[in-house]
Design a protein around this motif. Sequence first.
Motif, short mmCIF file in Angstrom:
data_model
loop_
_atom_site.label_atom_id
_atom_site.label_comp_id
_atom_site.label_asym_id
_atom_site.label_seq_id
_atom_site.Cartn_x
_atom_site.Cartn_y
_atom_site.Cartn_z
N THR A 169 0.83 -1.20 0.00
CA THR A 169 0.00 0.00 0.00
C THR A 169 0.87 1.25 0.00
OG1 THR A 169 -1.56 -1.24 1.32
CG2 THR A 169 -1.93 1.12 1.22
N GLU A 222 -5.90 -13.24 4.31
CA GLU A 222 -7.28 -13.61 4.68
C GLU A 222 -7.33 -15.03 5.24
OE1 GLU A 222 -9.53 -10.71 1.44
OE2 GLU A 222 -9.26 -12.84 0.98
N ALA A 258 -12.40 -7.39 9.90
CA ALA A 258 -13.85 -7.21 9.97
C ALA A 258 -14.66 -8.50 9.85
CB ALA A 258 -14.29 -6.19 8.93
N PRO A 259 -14.26 -9.47 9.00
CA PRO A 259 -15.07 -10.70 8.92
C PRO A 259 -14.97 -11.57 10.18
CG PRO A 259 -13.61 -10.47 7.00
CD PRO A 259 -13.19 -9.46 8.01
N THR A 281 -11.53 -8.96 16.26
CA THR A 281 -11.69 -7.53 16.57
C THR A 281 -11.86 -7.35 18.08
OG1 THR A 281 -12.77 -7.31 14.44
CG2 THR A 281 -13.01 -5.47 15.95
N ASP A 322 -4.93 -3.89 8.36
CA ASP A 322 -6.05 -3.16 7.77
C ASP A 322 -7.34 -3.64 8.47
OD1 ASP A 322 -8.17 -2.38 6.19
OD2 ASP A 322 -7.33 -3.15 4.31
N PRO A 323 -8.12 -2.74 9.08
CA PRO A 323 -9.33 -3.16 9.80
C PRO A 323 -10.27 -4.01 8.93
CG PRO A 323 -8.92 -0.83 10.17
CD PRO A 323 -7.91 -1.29 9.15
N GLN A 324 -10.22 -3.80 7.61
CA GLN A 324 -11.10 -4.61 6.72
C GLN A 324 -10.71 -6.08 6.72
OE1 GLN A 324 -11.27 -2.95 2.82
NE2 GLN A 324 -12.34 -1.11 3.51
N LEU A 325 -9.45 -6.35 7.04
CA LEU A 325 -9.02 -7.76 7.11
C LEU A 325 -9.60 -8.44 8.34
CD1 LEU A 325 -5.20 -7.81 6.24
CD2 LEU A 325 -7.02 -9.01 5.02
N ARG A 344 -3.37 -10.63 -0.90
CA ARG A 344 -4.43 -10.56 0.11
C ARG A 344 -4.99 -11.93 0.54
NH1 ARG A 344 -7.14 -5.90 2.02
NH2 ARG A 344 -9.06 -6.51 3.03
#
Length: 224
Positions: free
Chosen positions: A126, A147, A187-188, A193, A182-185, A143
């Motif tokens: 990034t 994941e 999030a699922p 979290t 990355d918080p999106q990683l 990615r």
Amino acid sequence: MPVGNRTVPEITAYRSVPGLAHGRIKDIRVRWALDEIGRPYTTRLIGGIFEDKEPAYLADQPFGQVPVYKEEDLILFETGSILIRIGEGDERLLPRDAKGRGRAISWMIAALNSVEPVIQTLVVLTVKGRGTDWLAGATQAARPFAEQRLARLSQALGNREWLEDRFSIGDIAMIDVLRNADPQLLAPHPNLTAYVARGTSRPAFQSAMAAHLADCAVGEPLPA
Ligand SMILES: N[C@@H](CCC(=O)N[C@@H](CS)C(=O)NCC(=O)O)C(=O)O
């Protein structure tokens, strides 16, 4: 310098870092572990993250990184090794029994060796790929590894509070690695979290972060 019958360790930290790295430097792991057990320490502040390090610093940390940990003539580098040393002095961080000790160290190494590299690869892409035509493709390639690692970690943690039946250096390393993802990683995986939130709300993390931020200013932006 001894206090009572214990040496007060010295750790290195940066005087300033770019905004993107502010609050994310790895001396926090060491400060956190020491604050968990109420062990005082001193800090030696060094120049910026991208500055060349003095030969004397490279003698202590061959890669010129932060942190270095000193206890009299014992000089350690690599946060994993430093966490083991601190844990060896206090079973609140590293159980004494072979099984508990081994499991805590396994998780600590998993954090640094299996989880951190996949997360860090995405961060580096990034930063270095900003504005390039290869960023999207490289991210798409990297990615899925991250994941998959996080999905497996989430499964292993399940609904437990910590990675094993009690808090340890494994949790310090893992939570510090995850909080920089990355918080999106994350999030699922609501359990991951919540795990990060649980760890970073501990008083020792809070005091470690406050001390880190007091020492470290926001400096020059990242070089292109
Ligand atoms: N594997 C090392 C990594 C240390 C590290 O990445 N330190 C960063 C700051 S968070 C650094 O000093 N980077 C400068 C460099 O690599 O030249 C550890 O866990 O101690």
